[in-house]
Design a protein around this motif. Structure first.
Motif, PDB file in Angstrom:
ATOM      1  N   GLU A   1       0.823  -1.213   0.000  1.00  0.00           N
ATOM      2  CA  GLU A   1       0.000   0.000   0.000  1.00  0.00           C
ATOM      3  C   GLU A   1       0.858   1.264   0.000  1.00  0.00           C
ATOM      4  N   GLU A   2       2.014   1.191   0.671  1.00  0.00           N
ATOM      5  CA  GLU A   2       2.883   2.363   0.754  1.00  0.00           C
ATOM      6  C   GLU A   2       3.880   2.362  -0.409  1.00  0.00           C
ATOM      7  N   ILE A   3       3.677   3.270  -1.335  1.00  0.00           N
ATOM      8  CA  ILE A   3       4.608   3.422  -2.450  1.00  0.00           C
ATOM      9  C   ILE A   3       5.631   4.484  -2.038  1.00  0.00           C
ATOM     10  N   THR A   4       6.848   4.032  -1.798  1.00  0.00           N
ATOM     11  CA  THR A   4       7.867   4.926  -1.250  1.00  0.00           C
ATOM     12  C   THR A   4       8.502   5.792  -2.338  1.00  0.00           C
ATOM     13  N   GLU A   5       9.206   6.816  -1.907  1.00  0.00           N
ATOM     14  CA  GLU A   5       9.878   7.722  -2.843  1.00  0.00           C
ATOM     15  C   GLU A   5      10.924   6.993  -3.696  1.00  0.00           C
ATOM     16  N   PRO A   6      11.726   6.072  -3.141  1.00  0.00           N
ATOM     17  CA  PRO A   6      12.660   5.334  -4.008  1.00  0.00           C
ATOM     18  C   PRO A   6      11.972   4.524  -5.101  1.00  0.00           C
ATOM     19  N   ILE A   7      10.808   3.949  -4.803  1.00  0.00           N
ATOM     20  CA  ILE A   7      10.060   3.212  -5.828  1.00  0.00           C
ATOM     21  C   ILE A   7       9.641   4.173  -6.941  1.00  0.00           C
ATOM     22  N   ARG A   8       9.153   5.341  -6.556  1.00  0.00           N
ATOM     23  CA  ARG A   8       8.757   6.349  -7.559  1.00  0.00           C
ATOM     24  C   ARG A   8       9.964   6.811  -8.365  1.00  0.00           C
ATOM     25  N   LYS A   9      11.075   7.046  -7.691  1.00  0.00           N
ATOM     26  CA  LYS A   9      12.278   7.525  -8.371  1.00  0.00           C
ATOM     27  C   LYS A   9      12.811   6.502  -9.356  1.00  0.00           C
ATOM     28  N   LEU A  10      12.869   5.243  -8.943  1.00  0.00           N
ATOM     29  CA  LEU A  10      13.341   4.193  -9.843  1.00  0.00           C
ATOM     30  C   LEU A  10      12.404   4.028 -11.039  1.00  0.00           C
ATOM     31  N   SER A  11      11.106   4.163 -10.803  1.00  0.00           N
ATOM     32  CA  SER A  11      10.139   4.081 -11.904  1.00  0.00           C
ATOM     33  C   SER A  11      10.368   5.210 -12.903  1.00  0.00           C
ATOM     34  N   ASP A  12      10.627   6.409 -12.400  1.00  0.00           N
ATOM     35  CA  ASP A  12      10.938   7.547 -13.273  1.00  0.00           C
ATOM     36  C   ASP A  12      12.199   7.280 -14.092  1.00  0.00           C
ATOM     37  N   LEU A  13      13.207   6.708 -13.448  1.00  0.00           N
ATOM     38  CA  LEU A  13      14.469   6.424 -14.150  1.00  0.00           C
ATOM     39  C   LEU A  13      14.271   5.354 -15.227  1.00  0.00           C
TER      40      LEU A  13
END
Length: 216
Positions: free
Chosen positions: A113-125
Motif C-alpha cells: 500500500e505504501e509506495i515509497t519515494e525510491p520506488i517512484r524515483k526508480l520508476s521515473d528512471l
C-alpha cells in the motif's frame, strides 16, 4: 527460378522485418514504463491494480514481438547485422519488460500500500532510460545518425548509475530504519526488480554500441 529471384530470396528484409519489430518492442517498453509511473503515483489502490494489469497485458505483447524476432532470425539467411547482436538486443529489451512486469506484480501480489519515494524515483528512471532506448533503436535502421545513438546510450548508462545509487540508498535505509522484517523483504524485492530493469536498458545500450563499432 531466375538468378535474380534467387538473389532476392537471400536479400535481407530488415526494413520490413527486424527494425520495425525492434521499434515495436522498444515502444512497448516505453508504454509499460509510462503506465508504471502512473501507477506508483496513484494513491487509489484499485486504480493502481488496474494499471498493473495493463502492464501485464503489455508484457504479453512484448513477448509476442520478441518471439517474432526469433522466428525471423530462423527464416532470414542474411541479417542487417550480426545474428548474435539481433538476439541479444531483442532479449535485453524483453528483459526490461519482464522486470517492469515483475515489479508491478510484486507490488500487486504483496498488497503493498505504501509506495515509497525510491520506488517512484526508480520508476521515473526506468521511463527515462526506456525513452532513450526507443530513440536509439529508431536510429539503428540506417545508422546515419551514429551520434544520436551514442548519446542515447551514454544517457542510459548515466541513468543506470543513478538507479544503482537510489537502490543502494533505499536498501540501506530499509535495514537501518524499518523494524518490520516482512516489509523489508517485500520492498527490497520490488526495488531490486526496478533497478534490474535499468540494468537491462544498459545491456541493450551496450549491444547497440557494439553494433556501432562493428559497422563503423
Amino acid at each position: 527460378m531466375s538468378l535474380n529471384s534467387i538473389f532476392q530470396y537471400f536479400v535481407p528484409k530488415d526494413k520490413k522485418v527486424f527494425f520495425p519489430l525492434f521499434e515495436q518492442a522498444a515502444s512497448n517498453v516505453v508504454a509499460m514504463a509510462t503506465v508504471l509511473v502512473e501507477a506508483v503515483n496513484n494513491n487509489n489502490s484499485a486504480t493502481r491494480e488496474e494499471l498493473f494489469k495493463q502492464i501485464d497485458k503489455l508484457e504479453n505483447k512484448g513477448d509476442d514481438i520478441t518471439h517474432q524476432v526469433y522466428l525471423e532470425l530462423g527464416k532470414n539467411f542474411i541479417t542487417p547485422f550480426d545474428r548474435e547482436d539481433i538476439h541479444a538486443l531483442a532479449s535485453a529489451i524483453d528483459d526490461v519488460a519482464d522486470n517492469i512486469q515483475g515489479s508491478a506484480n510484486r507490488m500487486m501480489l504483496y498488497h503493498v500500500e505504501e509506495i515509497t519515494e525510491p520506488i517512484r524515483k526508480l520508476s521515473d528512471l526506468i521511463l527515462q532510460a526506456s525513452i532513450d532506448l526507443e530513440k536509439a533503436v529508431r536510429e539503428l535502421k540506417d545508422l546515419r545518425n551514429v551520434r544520436a545513438i551514442a548519446d542515447s546510450c551514454i544517457r542510459i548508462n548515466s541513468i543506470e548509475n543513478q538507479a544503482d545509487y537510489v537502490f543502494d540508498r533505499a536498501v540501506a535505509d530499509l535495514f537501518l530504519y524499518e523494524k518490520d522484517a516482512l516489509k523489508v523483504i517485500k520492498h527490497k524485492e520490488i526495488l531490486a526488480a526496478l533497478e534490474t530493469a535499468t540494468d537491462m536498458c544498459e545491456d541493450a545500450a551496450n549491444v547497440m554500441e557494439s553494433i556501432l563499432v562493428k559497422n563503423a
